[in-house]
Design a protein around this motif. Structure first.
Motif, PDB file in Angstrom:
ATOM      1  N   VAL A 258     -31.419 -37.806  80.036  1.00 59.10           N
ATOM      2  CA  VAL A 258     -31.235 -38.359  81.384  1.00 59.10           C
ATOM      3  C   VAL A 258     -31.928 -39.708  81.424  1.00 59.10           C
ATOM      4  O   VAL A 258     -33.084 -39.837  81.021  1.00 59.10           O
ATOM      5  N   MET A 259     -31.176 -40.725  81.839  1.00 54.44           N
ATOM      6  CA  MET A 259     -31.770 -42.057  81.925  1.00 54.44           C
ATOM      7  C   MET A 259     -31.519 -42.637  83.294  1.00 54.44           C
ATOM      8  O   MET A 259     -30.546 -42.295  83.962  1.00 54.44           O
ATOM      9  N   SER A 260     -32.385 -43.548  83.685  1.00 55.37           N
ATOM     10  CA  SER A 260     -32.218 -44.192  84.984  1.00 55.37           C
ATOM     11  C   SER A 260     -31.206 -45.322  84.835  1.00 55.37           C
ATOM     12  O   SER A 260     -31.166 -46.000  83.820  1.00 55.37           O
ATOM     13  N   THR A 261     -30.397 -45.494  85.855  1.00 55.10           N
ATOM     14  CA  THR A 261     -29.459 -46.610  85.812  1.00 55.10           C
ATOM     15  C   THR A 261     -30.068 -47.864  86.443  1.00 55.10           C
ATOM     16  O   THR A 261     -29.569 -48.960  86.267  1.00 55.10           O
ATOM     17  N   GLY A 262     -31.138 -47.648  87.230  1.00 58.54           N
ATOM     18  CA  GLY A 262     -31.737 -48.783  87.917  1.00 58.54           C
ATOM     19  C   GLY A 262     -32.580 -49.616  86.994  1.00 58.54           C
ATOM     20  O   GLY A 262     -33.010 -49.169  85.937  1.00 58.54           O
ATOM     21  N   ARG A 263     -32.782 -50.867  87.356  1.00 55.07           N
ATOM     22  CA  ARG A 263     -33.705 -51.710  86.608  1.00 55.07           C
ATOM     23  C   ARG A 263     -35.034 -51.724  87.351  1.00 55.07           C
ATOM     24  O   ARG A 263     -35.085 -51.608  88.553  1.00 55.07           O
TER      25      ARG A 263
ATOM     26  N   SER B  41     -37.998 -49.493  91.081  1.00 54.89           N
ATOM     27  CA  SER B  41     -37.668 -49.168  92.472  1.00 54.89           C
ATOM     28  C   SER B  41     -37.675 -47.662  92.650  1.00 54.89           C
ATOM     29  O   SER B  41     -37.133 -46.929  91.831  1.00 54.89           O
ATOM     30  N   SER B  42     -38.305 -47.190  93.678  1.00 59.56           N
ATOM     31  CA  SER B  42     -38.588 -45.771  93.827  1.00 59.56           C
ATOM     32  C   SER B  42     -37.323 -44.920  93.949  1.00 59.56           C
ATOM     33  O   SER B  42     -37.320 -43.764  93.571  1.00 59.56           O
ATOM     34  N   SER B  43     -36.255 -45.498  94.466  1.00 57.05           N
ATOM     35  CA  SER B  43     -35.068 -44.671  94.687  1.00 57.05           C
ATOM     36  C   SER B  43     -34.340 -44.335  93.393  1.00 57.05           C
ATOM     37  O   SER B  43     -33.615 -43.352  93.322  1.00 57.05           O
ATOM     38  N   THR B  44     -34.491 -45.164  92.354  1.00 56.75           N
ATOM     39  CA  THR B  44     -33.738 -44.894  91.128  1.00 56.75           C
ATOM     40  C   THR B  44     -34.623 -44.421  89.992  1.00 56.75           C
ATOM     41  O   THR B  44     -34.134 -43.987  88.961  1.00 56.75           O
ATOM     42  N   ALA B  45     -35.936 -44.489  90.179  1.00 57.85           N
ATOM     43  CA  ALA B  45     -36.815 -44.175  89.058  1.00 57.85           C
ATOM     44  C   ALA B  45     -36.854 -42.685  88.773  1.00 57.85           C
ATOM     45  O   ALA B  45     -36.782 -41.858  89.683  1.00 57.85           O
TER      46      ALA B  45
ATOM     47  N   ALA C  43     -20.731 -38.459  95.888  1.00 59.94           N
ATOM     48  CA  ALA C  43     -21.045 -39.874  95.721  1.00 59.94           C
ATOM     49  C   ALA C  43     -20.473 -40.361  94.387  1.00 59.94           C
ATOM     50  O   ALA C  43     -20.455 -39.625  93.413  1.00 59.94           O
ATOM     51  N   THR C  44     -19.957 -41.601  94.367  1.00 56.83           N
ATOM     52  CA  THR C  44     -19.292 -42.100  93.163  1.00 56.83           C
ATOM     53  C   THR C  44     -20.276 -42.520  92.098  1.00 56.83           C
ATOM     54  O   THR C  44     -20.002 -42.451  90.913  1.00 56.83           O
ATOM     55  N   SER C  45     -21.449 -42.992  92.524  1.00 56.49           N
ATOM     56  CA  SER C  45     -22.415 -43.384  91.507  1.00 56.49           C
ATOM     57  C   SER C  45     -23.732 -42.677  91.745  1.00 56.49           C
ATOM     58  O   SER C  45     -24.083 -42.353  92.878  1.00 56.49           O
ATOM     59  N   THR C  46     -24.413 -42.412  90.639  1.00 56.13           N
ATOM     60  CA  THR C  46     -25.714 -41.752  90.742  1.00 56.13           C
ATOM     61  C   THR C  46     -26.757 -42.710  90.207  1.00 56.13           C
ATOM     62  O   THR C  46     -26.436 -43.591  89.408  1.00 56.13           O
ATOM     63  N   PRO C  47     -27.991 -42.557  90.633  1.00 55.21           N
ATOM     64  CA  PRO C  47     -29.026 -43.466  90.147  1.00 55.21           C
ATOM     65  C   PRO C  47     -29.475 -43.120  88.726  1.00 55.21           C
ATOM     66  O   PRO C  47     -30.377 -43.743  88.204  1.00 55.21           O
ATOM     67  N   TYR C  48     -28.858 -42.110  88.141  1.00 57.62           N
ATOM     68  CA  TYR C  48     -29.234 -41.744  86.774  1.00 57.62           C
ATOM     69  C   TYR C  48     -27.962 -41.597  85.942  1.00 57.62           C
ATOM     70  O   TYR C  48     -26.855 -41.534  86.468  1.00 57.62           O
ATOM     71  N   ARG C  49     -28.171 -41.539  84.655  1.00 57.44           N
ATOM     72  CA  ARG C  49     -27.049 -41.443  83.725  1.00 57.44           C
ATOM     73  C   ARG C  49     -27.401 -40.358  82.718  1.00 57.44           C
ATOM     74  O   ARG C  49     -28.555 -40.269  82.279  1.00 57.44           O
ATOM     75  N   ILE C  50     -26.421 -39.514  82.401  1.00 55.06           N
ATOM     76  CA  ILE C  50     -26.696 -38.440  81.450  1.00 55.06           C
ATOM     77  C   ILE C  50     -25.916 -38.689  80.154  1.00 55.06           C
ATOM     78  O   ILE C  50     -24.698 -38.856  80.171  1.00 55.06           O
TER      79      ILE C  50
END
Lengths: 399, 240
Positions: free
Chosen positions: A63-68, A71-75, A251-258
């Motif tokens: 599981v990885m974060s998509t955010g750079r 930022s607390s919402s994607t971390a 939701a179409t996008s998630t803040p994480y990537r698997i």
């Protein structure tokens, strides 16, 4: 006239033209060996690719974060990792390893080495990521809880910093803090351009304290109980994370990537299969060309001997005897040539060819042997039966 | 009177069709007694080789009957034809036609092998046949190590090794010098003296003169049929 005598006639016929017989066999040999070896090389490289991917571990997801940034919402946080260990919501999860990593400079007695990935994680990571410890030992859950500064280093690091010295129990400096080397990882095959052995693994708490700080995690490695539960684990993890990160249903996008290793494996295997098919096509063409070579030699051999067939008929040889003799000659040529070809391919496959260790595909052996023997028999038998059916006088006059 | 070895009635052979039709044989009738020595002479194109090939069962006539030792050859199937060639006929070619890269004795053994004779017996009879033609000491030589005359004598040995009813020779001396010719012809004289029936084609008169009976063929027909010596007489007398 007995069958045994016809065989002796055939052998005499072959040995009467040693050069031609051996060249025919050489042609068949090369055709058969080329097919088997080409397919083996294709298969070998496909297997090498899948081996490397399997080395990553096929029963895990990352599981990885998509955010750079942080930022607390994607971390991804340690809290989320802990939440994944849930026998109710995620029953197929075997272990969860939060991972932080950064590059770091490791120093030992004045020697510097830049480690490209200095990993901080929990002890479960070693088995989950299929990274066994070669000498020494891995750190324990207690080490992790206490934040002890111990480190397990990769082969490359060990060679760079400790040439000819046993690195175990030596103290190295990382980011201004002393770490004790407690183990060395087994050599691992590299997946890409990055050296998989240029790594060091330490307890998560220690790495966060010394190097990365207490921010977000880089990734979470989740191990499934069995490889076929990976997909189930993926959906369970999604469910837990969606809840934790307040992702709306649909939701179409998630803040994480698997990332799923088995999916990666599938894609790569498909690529490798394409590669094998390509080499197989090349091999098929060479078999075809080899077959035409066999056809040519057989036609020439029999045509050239039409006169001999005429003589034999004039002496009272029945059609069947002549046909049997030529069929046996053709069979011997193609079987011996084919068998030598298989032997040559087997010997050739024990060497590395352009960096690939060939792996013989049994069906390619059967196919190559079968096709060349069939061609040899057909094109040796057909003109022979035509010549044997001629009136002796026509066969004798044949030019 | 015993059954004739050869009995040919109104034999015709036509090559080609339409405008290109060639009448190689225009009705040849011929009877050959056992122990006879027959020479067929004629210019090239007279049909003598065609006649010989039909007599040797190597070719089939367009029409007419051919009895070989009482058997109607035109009624034989391929297998029986092979048997007839093997047992009844010994054929000697102008071009020798030995199997290349195969020793003299192996060449002589070949018809016996096709006749199903056991290897030991085969070797013994092949050596005996080579003895008859005076080449026992060259048994191990391959054709390209033998002179033309020697090769032809090996071919003669091969033709007589099965003890056939009929020896056919298609210009056996055509490719040979006079000494080799004398060698081969003296072998024929001996064989005929021993009771073998011989039919040979030649265009050399001195060869024709040694035969007991001489036939001249012109345009596919027999124009002369002369007996030079009685069937029972010793061959070669007439020439000397």
């Amino acid at each position: 006239m007995t069958f045994y005598e016809v065989v002796r006639f055939a052998l005499r016929g072959l040995s009467a033209n040693k050069l031609r017989s051996s060249l025919t066999m050489l042609g068949i040999l090369i055709g058969v060996a080329a097919v088997i070896l080409l397919v083996a090389v294709g298969n070998g490289s496909a297997q090498a690719i899948s081996d490397r991917i399997e080395a990553l571990g096929t029963n895990t997801i990352t599981v990885m974060s998509t955010g750079r940034g942080g930022s607390s919402s994607t971390a991804l946080t340690k809290d989320m990792a802990d939440a994944l260990v849930d026998p109710v919501l995620a029953p197929d999860v075997k272990s969860v390893s939060p991972v932080v990593s950064s590059s770091a400079t490791v120093t030992y007695e004045g020697t510097d080495h830049d480690v490209s990935s200095f990993v901080g994680t929990t002890p479960g990571w070693f088995t989950a990521s299929n990274t066994p410890v070669g000498s020494g030992s891995a750190f324990t859950a207690d080490d992790e809880a206490q934040g002890r500064r111990v480190v397990v280093i990769g082969q490359t690091v060990a060679e760079e910093l400790f040439p000819g010295v046993d690195p175990i129990d030596k103290q190295v400096t990382v980011g201004g803090a002393l770490f004790t080397v407690i183990g060395v990882l087994d050599e691992k095959s590299s997946t890409g351009f990055q050296d998989a052995n240029d790594t060091a693994v330490a307890p998560l708490s220690a790495v966060r304290q010394v190097l990365t700080g207490y921010g977000s995690l880089n990734s979470i490695l989740v191990e499934a109980v069995t490889p076929d539960k990976v997909d189930a684990v993926q959906s369970e993890v999604s469910a837990v994370l969606n809840q934790k990160m307040d992702v709306a249903d649909g939701a179409t996008s998630t803040p994480y990537r698997i990332q799923n290793a088995s999916q990666l494996l599938e894609t790569q295997t498909e690529t490798a299969d394409t590669f094998t098919t390509l080499l197989g096509a090349v091999a098929a063409i060479s078999l075809l060309v080899g077959g035409i070579g066999i056809t040519n030699i057989m036609l020439v051999t029999v045509t050239e001997r039409t006169r001999e067939i005429g003589i034999r008929k004039a002496l009272g040889a029945p059609r069947r005897t002549i046909l049997t003799q030529f069929l046996i000659e053709a069979t011997l040529l193609s079987v011996i040539g084919g068998a030598l070809g298989v032997a040559a391919a087997l010997i050739g496959s024990s060497f590395e060819i352009v960096g690939v260790k060939p792996v013989i595909v049994p069906s390619s052996v059967g196919l190559a042997l079968g096709v060349s023997i069939a061609i040899g028999l057909f094109f040796g038998g057909l003109p022979a039966s035509r010549a044997a059916r001629l009136r002796p006088i026509d066969a004798l006059r044949y030019e | 009177m015993s059954r004739p070895v050869l009995d040919v009635r109104d034999l015709k052979k036509i090559y080609g069709e339409g405008e290109a039709t060639v009448h190689a044989l225009r009705g040849v009738s011929l009877t050959v007694e056992r122990g006879d020595y027959l020479a067929i002479m004629g210019s090239s194109g007279s049909g003598k080789s065609t006649l010989m090939n039909i007599l040797g069962a190597l070719d089939i006539p367009t029409s007419g009957t051919y009895r070989l030792d009482g058997v109607d050859v035109s009624k034989l199937a391929d297998r029986q034809l092979a048997l007839a060639r093997n047992r009844l006929i010994g054929f000697i070619f102008q071009a020798f036609n030995l199997i290349p890269r195969t020793s003299a004795v192996a060449n002589v053994e070949l018809p016996l092998a096709y006749a199903g004779v056991k290897p030991k017996e085969r070797r013994r009879r092949a050596m005996a046949a080579l003895e008859v033609v005076g080449l026992a000491d060259r048994a191990r030589h391959e054709p390209n190590q033998l002179s033309g005359g020697q090769q032809q004598r090996v071919a003669v040995a091969r033709a007589l090794v099965t003890e056939p009813a009929l020896l056919l020779a298609d210009e056996p001396t055509g490719n040979l010098d006079s000494r080799s010719t004398a060698d081969v012809l003296s072998v024929f004289d001996e064989l005929n003296a021993a009771g073998r029936t011989i039919v040979l084609i030649t265009h050399e008169t001195e060869v024709g003169d040694r035969a007991k009976r001489l036939i001249r063929l012109v345009d596919g027909q027999i124009v002369h049929d002369v007996r030079q010596a009685p069937v029972g007489a010793l061959a070669g007398r007439h020439a000397r």
